[in-house]
Design a protein around this motif. Structure first.
Motif, PDB file in Angstrom:
ATOM      1  N   VAL A 152       0.846  -1.191   0.000  1.00 18.09           N
ATOM      2  CA  VAL A 152       0.000   0.000   0.000  1.00 18.09           C
ATOM      3  C   VAL A 152       0.877   1.235   0.000  1.00 18.09           C
ATOM      4  N   ALA A 153       2.017   1.152   0.710  1.00 21.18           N
ATOM      5  CA  ALA A 153       3.068   2.183   0.674  1.00 21.18           C
ATOM      6  C   ALA A 153       2.637   3.527   1.245  1.00 21.18           C
ATOM      7  N   GLU A 154       1.542   3.554   2.011  1.00 23.27           N
ATOM      8  CA  GLU A 154       1.143   4.798   2.659  1.00 23.27           C
ATOM      9  C   GLU A 154       2.070   5.045   3.850  1.00 23.27           C
ATOM     10  N   GLY A 155       2.788   6.143   3.809  1.00 21.07           N
ATOM     11  CA  GLY A 155       3.695   6.464   4.909  1.00 21.07           C
ATOM     12  C   GLY A 155       4.920   5.575   4.972  1.00 21.07           C
ATOM     13  N   SER A 156       5.294   4.937   3.861  1.00 24.05           N
ATOM     14  CA  SER A 156       6.451   4.054   3.869  1.00 24.05           C
ATOM     15  C   SER A 156       7.733   4.859   4.041  1.00 24.05           C
ATOM     16  N   ASP A 242     -13.891  -3.283  12.999  1.00 30.12           N
ATOM     17  CA  ASP A 242     -13.609  -2.448  14.163  1.00 30.12           C
ATOM     18  C   ASP A 242     -12.268  -1.737  14.066  1.00 30.12           C
ATOM     19  N   GLY A 243     -11.693  -1.669  12.891  1.00 36.11           N
ATOM     20  CA  GLY A 243     -10.385  -1.053  12.751  1.00 36.11           C
ATOM     21  C   GLY A 243      -9.257  -2.055  12.918  1.00 36.11           C
ATOM     22  N   TYR A 244      -8.046  -1.537  13.048  1.00 35.33           N
ATOM     23  CA  TYR A 244      -6.854  -2.378  13.049  1.00 35.33           C
ATOM     24  C   TYR A 244      -6.007  -2.112  14.295  1.00 35.33           C
ATOM     25  N   ASP A 262      -1.318   0.911  11.027  1.00 31.32           N
ATOM     26  CA  ASP A 262      -2.356  -0.115  10.972  1.00 31.32           C
ATOM     27  C   ASP A 262      -1.728  -1.461  10.633  1.00 31.32           C
ATOM     28  N   HIS A 263      -1.972  -2.438  11.499  1.00 32.09           N
ATOM     29  CA  HIS A 263      -1.438  -3.778  11.262  1.00 32.09           C
ATOM     30  C   HIS A 263      -2.543  -4.657  10.688  1.00 32.09           C
ATOM     31  N   HIS A 264      -2.351  -5.136   9.483  1.00 33.15           N
ATOM     32  CA  HIS A 264      -3.301  -6.042   8.847  1.00 33.15           C
ATOM     33  C   HIS A 264      -2.944  -7.473   9.249  1.00 33.15           C
ATOM     34  N   ASP A 265      -3.840  -8.095   9.989  1.00 35.37           N
ATOM     35  CA  ASP A 265      -3.590  -9.434  10.524  1.00 35.37           C
ATOM     36  C   ASP A 265      -3.565 -10.449   9.392  1.00 35.37           C
ATOM     37  N   HIS A 266      -2.434 -11.107   9.215  1.00 32.44           N
ATOM     38  CA  HIS A 266      -2.278 -12.070   8.123  1.00 32.44           C
ATOM     39  C   HIS A 266      -2.715 -13.477   8.503  1.00 32.44           C
ATOM     40  N   SER A 267      -3.499 -13.589   9.583  1.00 35.22           N
ATOM     41  CA  SER A 267      -4.192 -14.849   9.862  1.00 35.22           C
ATOM     42  C   SER A 267      -5.340 -15.045   8.879  1.00 35.22           C
TER      43      SER A 267
END
Length: 575
Positions: A152-156, A242-244, A262-267
């Motif tokens: 996504v590279a937002e704020g990378s 509910d957000g991240y 924001d951490h996208h849970d890779h489960s």
């Protein structure tokens, strides 16, 4: 401490261990050398992205290539269709293996390490094009560990990391440090539902839709509200937008990279689960010390290598000569058992997530009675089952696997005897419907009041009637069927010729009654009765597993890991 160091080394050397694995298991040793150069493995990414790797390792994406049921299903449908399905299934479940030219029918232990990872890191982060509905036919950009990745590279702030000597990363083959990609390139579709559609909307050759979740989502309230697949399946609360959670994108040499984001849970939260040997799945670099075939000889149910087991061996209670050659050394058994324990703990976490997403996505209300129950009289009642998920049907996902969700309701008399039940299972674990072997043998009665949300395949017989089939292959019209596009457009018939699906799932936010009648013969004594209910969820029906020639061990694991949702009971005073 020693185990942590071993794990770190295994992460760094994950691709190299796969070379030895392929060579010893009958695969082409050059295949892993090629895949190592062109397609880095998840274990290499996990060196810096530890949290993401751990979550992914037990996910359904990571399981897609390992799944014993996938292999049985895929082989069976190819046999039944005279080979006309081809690589249709493996190009999604083992996309990089397919891109490398690995044979469709290759056994798991003959495949490259990257192919065994199924939907791995680069399956998503090396896609450079927006594909849409392509039934999994996407192209993964080849390139070694140093090649750019998509994000996504937002704020990378990756460029700052490369320039900071405190982060010992190597962005080229001649540099010292932890091997890393050179660049994170923006690909914003990764954060959109449209990215998921390429694999999660699937129509097999006769235009039977085995995956319909995208169609359901496009017509859902969640779509209208701008809720994405990622919001529910990668957020902080399984199944709820509910957000991240917040976390650094990576940790290098013990130092977090950048600010928490924001951490996208890779489960990838979902109801599916593993029935593979826990030495093989979840993915664990330490486990690659042994081959898949060796792991399949390791009896984890007997707890080989555990302290109690090995004491019993020393005391002569267990014959030491009874172990297969790979497991004759007690040290190997003990180290393998530690890996199995770690993996079983991960699978328990996965089960908790499954229970959360199913509880968050459904609701049972009731019971509601038509009349007050009385001794010697029949009575009727109903429950209301609601799909509280606003994004897709309950159940959804791969309808080709025919996931089961059904109500189990039981009435217990004041003396503690179960006097009536619906949703019971036979000796194999199947519901007592048309597919039950015990019903066919007359051992148990057909469950006439069964409430079941499972979608069924129906095929048209020569005389025009329909019947349920485990797979969408019609033998009645053609004894040597070929799966190919129908001669009549599906827009005319509204379904492919001679094959269709009977959907029974609940639409988003939909409610359906489950109506029951208890016969008078069950109401023989006054007192307090107990009426219990639970919603049961299983990934595959057992009759389907027998149809594709699954093993008894696979059937056992399928039943072992199923979950019960919203179990509760009410008491009824009967005069």
């Amino acid at each position: 401490m020693v185990r942590s160091l071993c794990f770190a080394m295994a992460l760094l050397c994950g691709a190299m261990t796969a070379d030895a694995w392929a060579a010893t298991e009958g695969g082409d040793p050059h295949m892993d050398l090629l895949s190592q150069d062109a397609y880095p493995r998840a274990a290499q990414c996990g060196t810096c992205h530890q949290k993401i790797y751990r979550q992914w390792s037990v996910s359904n994406h990571a399981y897609s290539s390992i799944s014993p049921m996938f292999h049985k299903f895929e082989q069976k449908i190819n046999e039944l269709s005279s080979g006309t399905v081809g690589a249709f299934c493996v190009r999604c479940h083992q996309q990089i293996g397919t891109q490398l030219g690995e044979a469709r029918e290759s056994a798991l232990w003959q495949r490259s390490g990257i192919a065994r990872e199924g939907v791995t890191c680069i399956t998503c982060h090396r896609v450079a094009k927006e594909y849409g509905k392509v039934n999994g036919a996407r192209h993964i950009m080849p390139g070694g560990i140093h090649a750019p990745v998509k994000g996504v590279a937002e704020g990378s702030n990756f460029a700052d990391v490369v320039a900071d000597p405190e982060y010992p990363i190597a962005t080229g083959p001649d540099q010292e440090g932890i091997p890393s990609h050179t660049e994170v390139q923006a690909f914003t579709q990764l954060n959109e539902s449209e990215f998921c559609v390429s694999c999660h909307q699937v129509a097999v050759h006769p235009n039977i839709k085995l995956e319909v979740v995208w169609d359901q989502y496009r017509a859902s309230p969640a779509f209208d509200e701008g809720v994405s697949c990622q919001d529910c399946h990668m957020g902080k609360n399984p199944g709820v937008p509910d957000g991240y959670d917040k976390a650094p994108v990576a940790i290098v040499n013990g130092k977090p990279i950048g600010n928490e984001r924001d951490h996208h849970d890779h489960s990838f939260f979902g109801p599916g689960y593993s029935i593979a040997h826990p030495g093989i799945f979840p993915h664990n670099p330490e486990a690659e010390r042994w081959t898949i075939e060796e792991w399949l000889q390791f009896d984890y149910r007997a707890e080989w290598g555990s302290e109690d087991f090995e004491i019993a061996v020393i005391d002569g209670e267990i014959e030491e000569s009874g172990f297969p050659e790979p497991w004759q050394d007690p040290v190997d058994r003990e180290e393998a058992w530690l890996i199995v324990e770690d993996n079983l703990a991960l699978l328990d976490e996965k089960k908790e997530q499954r229970e959360q997403i199913m509880n968050n996505g459904s609701k049972i209300d009731g019971p509601f009675f038509d009349d007050q129950p009385e001794v010697g009289e029949s009575f009727s009642f109903f429950y209301e089952v609601t799909n509280t998920n606003s994004g897709h049907n309950l159940p959804s996902g791969s309808l080709g696997a025919q996931p089961e969700i059904w109500l189990n309701v039981a009435l217990t008399s004041p003396s503690g005897e179960r006097v009536w039940e619906s949703g019971y299972v036979d000796s194999y674990g199947d519901m007592a419907d048309l597919h039950s072997m015990d019903v066919a043998a007359g051992k148990i009665e057909h469950d006439d009041q069964l409430w079941n949300l499972q979608t069924k395949f129906l095929t048209t017989n020569v005389k025009g009637t329909d019947r349920e089939m485990p797979l969408p292959v019609n033998f009645d019209v053609d004894p040597l069927p070929h799966l190919r596009p129908g001669a009549v457009p599906t827009t005319v018939l509204n379904h492919p010729p001679f094959i269709r699906m009977e959907g029974r799932s609940l639409p988003p936010l939909g409610t359906r009654k489950a109506e029951y009648t208890v016969p008078s013969s069950a109401m023989t004594e006054p007192g307090t009765y107990r009426l219990s209910v639970r919603l049961r969820s299983r990934a595959e029906p057992i009759y389907f597993m027998r149809f594709v020639e699954a093993t008894i061990e696979m059937e056992q694991a399928m039943n072992q890991w199923m979950v019960d949702i919203h179990p509760y009971a009410v008491e009824i005073d009967v005069q």
